[in-house]
Scaffold this active site. Sequence first.
Site, mmCIF file in Angstrom:
data_model
loop_
_atom_site.group_PDB
_atom_site.id
_atom_site.type_symbol
_atom_site.label_atom_id
_atom_site.label_comp_id
_atom_site.label_asym_id
_atom_site.label_seq_id
_atom_site.Cartn_x
_atom_site.Cartn_y
_atom_site.Cartn_z
ATOM 1 N N LYS A 54 85.705 24.571 39.838
ATOM 2 C CA LYS A 54 86.190 23.271 39.378
ATOM 3 C C LYS A 54 85.013 22.396 38.977
ATOM 4 C CE LYS A 54 84.767 20.541 41.886
ATOM 5 N NZ LYS A 54 83.380 20.184 42.320
ATOM 6 N N TYR A 91 88.768 15.932 43.440
ATOM 7 C CA TYR A 91 89.450 16.257 44.708
ATOM 8 C C TYR A 91 90.564 15.259 45.001
ATOM 9 C CZ TYR A 91 85.988 19.794 45.898
ATOM 10 O OH TYR A 91 85.204 20.924 45.897
HETATM 11 P P1 NDP Z 1 73.680 24.730 41.337
HETATM 12 O O1 NDP Z 1 72.825 23.920 40.432
HETATM 13 O O2 NDP Z 1 73.252 24.855 42.754
HETATM 14 O O3 NDP Z 1 73.832 26.208 40.760
HETATM 15 C C1 NDP Z 1 74.242 26.435 39.436
HETATM 16 C C2 NDP Z 1 73.651 27.762 38.982
HETATM 17 O O4 NDP Z 1 74.115 28.005 37.656
HETATM 18 C C3 NDP Z 1 72.132 27.777 38.873
HETATM 19 O O5 NDP Z 1 71.494 28.079 40.085
HETATM 20 C C4 NDP Z 1 71.900 28.844 37.834
HETATM 21 O O6 NDP Z 1 71.958 30.124 38.459
HETATM 22 C C5 NDP Z 1 73.123 28.754 36.935
HETATM 23 N N1 NDP Z 1 72.844 28.106 35.647
HETATM 24 C C6 NDP Z 1 73.075 28.667 34.440
HETATM 25 N N2 NDP Z 1 72.693 27.852 33.473
HETATM 26 C C7 NDP Z 1 72.203 26.744 34.037
HETATM 27 C C8 NDP Z 1 71.657 25.537 33.519
HETATM 28 N N3 NDP Z 1 71.544 25.312 32.198
HETATM 29 N N4 NDP Z 1 71.268 24.593 34.420
HETATM 30 C C9 NDP Z 1 71.394 24.778 35.737
HETATM 31 N N5 NDP Z 1 71.894 25.919 36.276
HETATM 32 C C10 NDP Z 1 72.302 26.897 35.431
HETATM 33 O O7 NDP Z 1 75.142 24.122 41.223
HETATM 34 P P2 NDP Z 1 76.334 24.331 42.252
HETATM 35 O O8 NDP Z 1 76.303 25.707 42.776
HETATM 36 O O9 NDP Z 1 76.362 23.230 43.211
HETATM 37 O O10 NDP Z 1 77.616 24.125 41.280
HETATM 38 C C11 NDP Z 1 78.047 25.131 40.384
HETATM 39 C C12 NDP Z 1 79.541 24.958 40.090
HETATM 40 O O11 NDP Z 1 80.266 25.074 41.301
HETATM 41 C C13 NDP Z 1 79.939 23.610 39.501
HETATM 42 O O12 NDP Z 1 80.972 23.777 38.555
HETATM 43 C C14 NDP Z 1 80.435 22.813 40.685
HETATM 44 O O13 NDP Z 1 81.380 21.806 40.343
HETATM 45 C C15 NDP Z 1 81.084 23.919 41.502
HETATM 46 N N6 NDP Z 1 81.104 23.616 42.934
HETATM 47 C C16 NDP Z 1 82.285 23.779 43.610
HETATM 48 C C17 NDP Z 1 82.354 23.518 44.947
HETATM 49 C C18 NDP Z 1 83.616 23.736 45.682
HETATM 50 O O14 NDP Z 1 83.690 23.374 46.859
HETATM 51 N N7 NDP Z 1 84.625 24.355 45.085
HETATM 52 C C19 NDP Z 1 81.195 23.011 45.693
HETATM 53 C C20 NDP Z 1 79.989 22.925 44.903
HETATM 54 C C21 NDP Z 1 79.966 23.210 43.570
HETATM 55 P P3 NDP Z 1 71.050 31.342 37.953
HETATM 56 O O15 NDP Z 1 69.647 30.888 38.186
HETATM 57 O O16 NDP Z 1 71.491 32.454 38.798
HETATM 58 O O17 NDP Z 1 71.376 31.539 36.495
#
Ligand code: NDP
Length: 368
Positions: A136, A221
């Site tokens: 989401k 949420y």
């Molecule tokens: P993070 O920044 O921690 O991780 C995102 C990952 O996406 C990065 O580590 C990277 O992984 C990859 N990525 C690919 N392209 C990009 C870019 N241009 N910039 C940054 N990262 C990129 O974010 P979150 O994990 O916190 O959030 C990711 C998603 O999950 C969002 O949509 C957020 O809303 C959702 N979320 C949902 C939650 C829930 O409870 N359901 C809780 C937290 C987040 P790599 O290096 O492996 O490519």
Amino acid sequence: MVSRRNFLEKLTISTVGLPLICSTSNLFAATTIPSKGETLRVAIMGLGSYATRVAEAMEVCKRAKIVGLISGTPSKLVAWSAKYGIPEKNCYNYENFDAIKNNPDIDAVYIITPNGLHKDQTIRVAKAGKHVICEKPMAVNAVEGKEMVDACKAAGVKLLIGYRMHFEPKTLKVVNMRKNGEFGKIMFFQGQSGFRIGDPTQWRLNKELAGGGSMMDIGIYSINGARYMVGEEPIWVTAQETKTDPVKFKEGVDETIQFQMGFPSGAVASCLSTYAVGHLDRFFLDGIDGFAEMQPSTGYGPIMGRTHEGELIAEHVAHQTVQMDEMAAIILDGKEPMIPVNGEEGLKDMKIIDAIYKAVEIDNRVTL
Ligand code: NDP
């Protein structure tokens, strides 16, 4: 970030990072890949902070297992494959993951990347013939969300949105009580969703990658919660924005929005979405005959709450463990969850978010 990623994507896994982790002999030491059918075999895309939480929770899943990885950071692929025993042939980057089409080990891809990337990634996964679980908000607006729903339908794959609260036992107890009429006619919902956001350079404060601000990330949420708590779809919204720090929260990135929703029965919701106020995670549902109050209401848990009948009691299990086992049953057995998690459900939230932004812009009520 972009140039670093492009640089890294040009390198193959085997030329980067190997010495950092362990000897090459146990890198990519493969786990046993379950055969098709009983277990949902998942590739995780985007190995960031939430993916880390999901992967740890999935270690105790009964019906879902990580069997593949997609990342733009080769060193993460190395570390994760060593930790989860993922074979090298099941590791991809953002340029080559369309080849997942030819990988019979993988049933579904769980997209856990920044919001602005979800649409294109979902469409590519669908075209590769794999089911999609997408975090989401599903997209950055309803037009994109609809494209995703259509692409998954056309490809004959399922699209599920990572709404973990839809499987949380205390939440389901309250929804069941409301369905059984225990609160009487529902009159009011209050949702407060917020935290104080840190690093101003993170993607959550970048309009292109986030699609907006607090509303996309945390306000969703309260929108989603209002819908499953009240049990109706809103027919109008009004909204007011407050911005105390226009340097940190640039044009198109909302810091705080108060919004109200009206439902066909006459019930109303009053909600707050913010990146400026901490510790805001509270739902209150009020009916003529009773109430439910949850705080925390959507955090990672344990969720705490009470109703007019007393404390809500249920065992706490990591939300993502339950979510992934339930999603396995939805995808593999066609199970219908009590609160839907499909693309259409995600799209309903996107339409409301669009309407809230519109209501702020025109400073008036928007009809849905
Ligand atoms: P993070 O920044 O921690 O991780 C995102 C990952 O996406 C990065 O580590 C990277 O992984 C990859 N990525 C690919 N392209 C990009 C870019 N241009 N910039 C940054 N990262 C990129 O974010 P979150 O994990 O916190 O959030 C990711 C998603 O999950 C969002 O949509 C957020 O809303 C959702 N979320 C949902 C939650 C829930 O409870 N359901 C809780 C937290 C987040 P790599 O290096 O492996 O490519």
